[in-house]
Design a protein around this motif. Structure first.
Motif, PDB file in Angstrom:
ATOM      1  N   LEU A  31       0.823  -1.212   0.000  1.00 35.40           N
ATOM      2  CA  LEU A  31       0.000   0.000   0.000  1.00 35.40           C
ATOM      3  C   LEU A  31       0.859   1.266   0.000  1.00 35.40           C
ATOM      4  O   LEU A  31       0.563   2.231  -0.707  1.00 35.40           O
ATOM      5  N   GLU A  32       1.903   1.269   0.794  1.00 37.31           N
ATOM      6  CA  GLU A  32       2.775   2.436   0.836  1.00 37.31           C
ATOM      7  C   GLU A  32       3.423   2.680  -0.518  1.00 37.31           C
ATOM      8  O   GLU A  32       3.568   3.818  -0.947  1.00 37.31           O
ATOM      9  N   GLY A  33       3.780   1.599  -1.215  1.00 38.43           N
ATOM     10  CA  GLY A  33       4.373   1.733  -2.542  1.00 38.43           C
ATOM     11  C   GLY A  33       3.430   2.395  -3.527  1.00 38.43           C
ATOM     12  O   GLY A  33       3.846   3.172  -4.382  1.00 38.43           O
ATOM     13  N   ASP A  38       4.551   9.024  -5.156  1.00 33.90           N
ATOM     14  CA  ASP A  38       4.875  10.336  -5.694  1.00 33.90           C
ATOM     15  C   ASP A  38       4.893  11.434  -4.635  1.00 33.90           C
ATOM     16  O   ASP A  38       4.685  12.598  -4.948  1.00 33.90           O
ATOM     17  N   LEU A  39       5.158  11.088  -3.392  1.00 34.83           N
ATOM     18  CA  LEU A  39       5.256  12.125  -2.363  1.00 34.83           C
ATOM     19  C   LEU A  39       6.419  13.045  -2.692  1.00 34.83           C
ATOM     20  O   LEU A  39       7.496  12.594  -3.051  1.00 34.83           O
ATOM     21  N   THR A  40       6.174  14.315  -2.583  1.00 37.77           N
ATOM     22  CA  THR A  40       7.224  15.280  -2.847  1.00 37.77           C
ATOM     23  C   THR A  40       7.653  15.914  -1.531  1.00 37.77           C
ATOM     24  O   THR A  40       6.886  16.650  -0.919  1.00 37.77           O
ATOM     25  N   ALA A  41       8.840  15.596  -1.106  1.00 38.53           N
ATOM     26  CA  ALA A  41       9.441  16.144   0.112  1.00 38.53           C
ATOM     27  C   ALA A  41       8.541  16.010   1.331  1.00 38.53           C
ATOM     28  O   ALA A  41       8.182  17.005   1.954  1.00 38.53           O
ATOM     29  N   PRO A  42       8.172  14.780   1.696  1.00 42.23           N
ATOM     30  CA  PRO A  42       7.314  14.622   2.874  1.00 42.23           C
ATOM     31  C   PRO A  42       8.050  15.052   4.145  1.00 42.23           C
ATOM     32  O   PRO A  42       9.249  14.847   4.277  1.00 42.23           O
ATOM     33  N   ARG A  43       7.284  15.651   5.054  1.00 44.62           N
ATOM     34  CA  ARG A  43       7.866  16.097   6.318  1.00 44.62           C
ATOM     35  C   ARG A  43       6.969  15.646   7.456  1.00 44.62           C
ATOM     36  O   ARG A  43       5.754  15.709   7.356  1.00 44.62           O
ATOM     37  N   LYS A  62       7.032  20.708  -9.299  1.00 42.71           N
ATOM     38  CA  LYS A  62       7.146  19.248  -9.409  1.00 42.71           C
ATOM     39  C   LYS A  62       5.821  18.587  -9.040  1.00 42.71           C
ATOM     40  O   LYS A  62       5.345  17.674  -9.716  1.00 42.71           O
ATOM     41  N   ARG A  63       5.212  19.051  -7.950  1.00 37.49           N
ATOM     42  CA  ARG A  63       3.914  18.508  -7.514  1.00 37.49           C
ATOM     43  C   ARG A  63       2.847  18.750  -8.585  1.00 37.49           C
ATOM     44  O   ARG A  63       2.039  17.887  -8.887  1.00 37.49           O
ATOM     45  N   HIS A  64       2.879  19.935  -9.185  1.00 37.45           N
ATOM     46  CA  HIS A  64       1.931  20.276 -10.234  1.00 37.45           C
ATOM     47  C   HIS A  64       2.085  19.336 -11.435  1.00 37.45           C
ATOM     48  O   HIS A  64       1.098  18.851 -11.990  1.00 37.45           O
ATOM     49  N   GLU A  65       3.319  19.089 -11.835  1.00 36.25           N
ATOM     50  CA  GLU A  65       3.570  18.180 -12.965  1.00 36.25           C
ATOM     51  C   GLU A  65       3.055  16.777 -12.667  1.00 36.25           C
ATOM     52  O   GLU A  65       2.432  16.144 -13.521  1.00 36.25           O
ATOM     53  N   LEU A  66       3.315  16.278 -11.466  1.00 39.33           N
ATOM     54  CA  LEU A  66       2.831  14.940 -11.107  1.00 39.33           C
ATOM     55  C   LEU A  66       1.305  14.884 -11.099  1.00 39.33           C
ATOM     56  O   LEU A  66       0.703  13.962 -11.647  1.00 39.33           O
TER      57      LEU A  66
END
Length: 107
Positions: A31-33, A38-43, A62-66
């Motif tokens: 599920l995590e996979g 496509d997480l971008t810089a998770p904090r 980058k988030r917008h493109e994804l």
């Protein structure tokens, strides 16, 4: 009756518990996979120092493109919007004019 009474006890047996934990770990990893691919810089916490604007803009692009990639090929769900890029650019400009305005709180 016997099944519902015996099942909690069976789950406590070391070999059964080990099998269940391994199965849960595999499901979690699968599920995590999919969910976090496509997480971008998770904090997990706020950074001690602010992030420079240029870096934030790069991250947002980058988030917008994804997001656009999945939206354009129809694999993202949610609200339905007009699909033309020109219209979405127009909506973004209009939204930008009112991003810091709250019409529900006019004072």
């Amino acid at each position: 009756w016997a099944f519902t009474t015996a099942m909690p006890l069976l789950k406590q047996l070391p070999p059964v518990r080990k099998e269940l934990e391994e199965g849960q770990a595999k499901v979690r990893a699968d599920l995590e996979g999919v969910l976090f691919r496509d997480l971008t810089a998770p904090r997990l916490e706020l950074p001690a120092k602010g992030t420079p604007q240029a870096e934030l803009l790069q991250l947002m692009e980058k988030r917008h493109e994804l997001d656009r990639k999945y939206w354009e090929d129809g694999t993202i769900t949610g609200a339905v919007y007009h699909g033309e890029r020109e219209h979405m650019d127009f909506v973004g400009k209009v939204y930008g004019q009112f991003a810091f305005f709250n019409p529900l709180h006019a004072s």
